[in-house]
Write an enzyme that holds these catalytic residues in place. Structure first.
Site, mmCIF file in Angstrom:
data_model
loop_
_atom_site.group_PDB
_atom_site.id
_atom_site.type_symbol
_atom_site.label_atom_id
_atom_site.label_comp_id
_atom_site.label_asym_id
_atom_site.label_seq_id
_atom_site.Cartn_x
_atom_site.Cartn_y
_atom_site.Cartn_z
ATOM 1 N N SER A 226 0.997 -1.272 -0.027
ATOM 2 C CA SER A 226 -0.232 0.182 -0.006
ATOM 3 C C SER A 226 1.074 1.068 -0.038
ATOM 4 C CB SER A 226 -0.998 -0.057 1.290
ATOM 5 O OG SER A 226 -1.911 1.140 1.277
ATOM 6 N N THR A 227 0.825 2.232 0.915
ATOM 7 C CA THR A 227 1.524 3.416 0.938
ATOM 8 C C THR A 227 3.188 3.014 1.008
ATOM 9 O OG1 THR A 227 -0.458 4.231 2.359
ATOM 10 C CG2 THR A 227 1.878 5.696 2.022
ATOM 11 N N HIS B 210 -2.689 -1.175 -3.349
ATOM 12 C CA HIS B 210 -3.683 -0.149 -3.182
ATOM 13 C C HIS B 210 -3.773 1.200 -3.802
ATOM 14 C CE1 HIS B 210 -4.131 -1.948 1.204
ATOM 15 N NE2 HIS B 210 -4.985 -2.531 0.274
ATOM 16 N N MET C 286 0.162 1.153 5.276
ATOM 17 C CA MET C 286 -0.651 1.306 6.532
ATOM 18 C C MET C 286 -2.118 0.361 6.579
ATOM 19 S SD MET C 286 -2.462 5.149 5.698
ATOM 20 C CE MET C 286 -3.570 5.545 4.252
ATOM 21 N N ASP D 215 -4.422 -4.521 6.172
ATOM 22 C CA ASP D 215 -4.767 -5.339 5.181
ATOM 23 C C ASP D 215 -3.969 -6.236 4.756
ATOM 24 O OD1 ASP D 215 -6.475 -6.295 3.019
ATOM 25 O OD2 ASP D 215 -5.705 -4.778 1.454
#
Length: 355
Positions: free
Chosen positions: A178-179, A204, A297, A300
């Protein structure tokens, strides 16, 4: 007590400045230190009061956001969250911004901005907090690397993965991030050899951005990188990226791995969700799979990676030192889902050994 986060909003939309300021101020520990209409005003403001995080539009008068981002990174690298209108052109520019050091991208619609900010304020606030955390992690020595860049590893060798249960199934690699993941994938995937194990990725990312991201990666890699389409086979030498706004899982059809791309409610607030991918891989590949969870973050992917681990897959988490945000890997480690924590620059070697 969490540290105060000073946020500067740079957006030519008065609605965005007003509504986003109000929403961020409702979140404990966040202070909006300024809200200005373009980068020229922003530079004047930052010379007087440098923020912890900048929320930055891309298309503005007098100076565009990408140019301003590069100026910030050249003078004083600072966590930046891009707030970009959801267009194909802006998808390409946003990816350039991530490569230049931005921590995250928020896709905003061309209309209905007030409603969008009100409905998505939790995600925007989370992105700001993640950016602030990334900024705190950056030390003076790490400044040239900028936000999201890989830190060099001191290790020179990578121990071989332990032998798992014997299986005649074809190998499969599943990656979730993600991030900070766009920058991380740009380190990992170009190091994979042509003809290596088939890879499936959930990053993401907003709808429309993943096609541009896959094309960017494809231009950098020796493997073929594509945005996944429903029914695509998972084959050696190919990497399939889950399309933004849709879930992706791996299924077995015609005695081979294929991907199923489908609509559905968000899982862990995300669509695509890493948990959805990992759980499917646990079911169809078991010990033939390698699971990799990287910077991001939230949590997930942590429970899905645990299912892969229990099914006999070898599981790897990016280590804290090289993560932009250590949330997802940390949660997976806490659940006991991880066989090994690995610096970013060694993850490709682990994947290559898996083949």
């Amino acid at each position: 007590m969490s540290e105060r986060i000073g946020v500067l909003i740079v957006d030519d939309s008065a609605v965005v400045r007003q509504v986003l300021s109000a929403r961020l101020l409702q979140s404990p520990g966040i202070e909006v230190v300024g809200a200005v209409q373009d980068p020229i005003f922003a530079m004047d403001h930052m010379n007087k009061n440098w923020p912890d995080v900048v929320v930055l539009d891309l298309e503005m008068p007098r100076m565009d956001g990408l140019t301003f981002l590069k100026k910030i990174m050249a003078v004083r690298p600072t966590p930046v969250v891009i707030c970009s209108t959801l267009t194909q052109r802006n998808a390409d520019i946003s990816l350039e911004a991530l490569a230049a050091g931005a921590v995250a991208v928020i896709a905003k619609p061309e209309t209905g901005l007030k409603r969008f900010i009100e409905d998505d304020s939790a995600d925007i606030t989370a992105a700001v907090r993640a950016a602030a955390a990334a900024g705190r992690r950056r030390t003076a020595k790490a400044v040239p690397a900028m936000a999201g860049a890989a830190l060099p590893s001191r290790a020179t060798t990578v121990p071989a993965a332990p032998v798992r249960a014997a299986t005649n199934q074809e190998r499969l690699v599943a990656i979730g991030t993600s991030t900070g993941g766009t920058q991380a994938l740009e380190k990992v995937l170009p190091a994979l050899p042509p003809g290596g194990t088939g890879v499936v990725v959930v990053q993401h990312m907003p709808e429309k951005f993943t096609a541009a991201f896959a094309a960017r990666l494809d231009s950098m890699c020796r493997v073929r990188v594509l945005e996944a389409r429903d029914g695509d086979p998972v084959v050696p030498g190919h990497v399939l990226i889950a399309p933004g706004g849709r879930h992706l899982e791996v299924v077995m059809r015609d005695n081979r791995y294929r991907v199923r791309v489908f609509d559905g409610p968000p899982v862990n607030r995300h669509r695509p969700s890493v948990d959805v991918l990992f759980r499917s891989v646990a079911k169809v590949a078991g010990p033939a799979a390698l699971g990799v969870i990287m910077t991001g973050m939230g949590d997930d992917g942590a429970r899905g990676l645990l299912e892969m681990h229990k099914a006999g897959a070898y599981t790897v988490a990016q280590d804290e030192a090289t993560c932009v945000v250590h949330g997802m890997p940390r949660e997976a480690v806490a659940l006991g889902a991880v066989d090994r924590e690995t610096p970013l620059l060694q993850i490709a070697e682990v994947i290559n050994q898996h083949g």
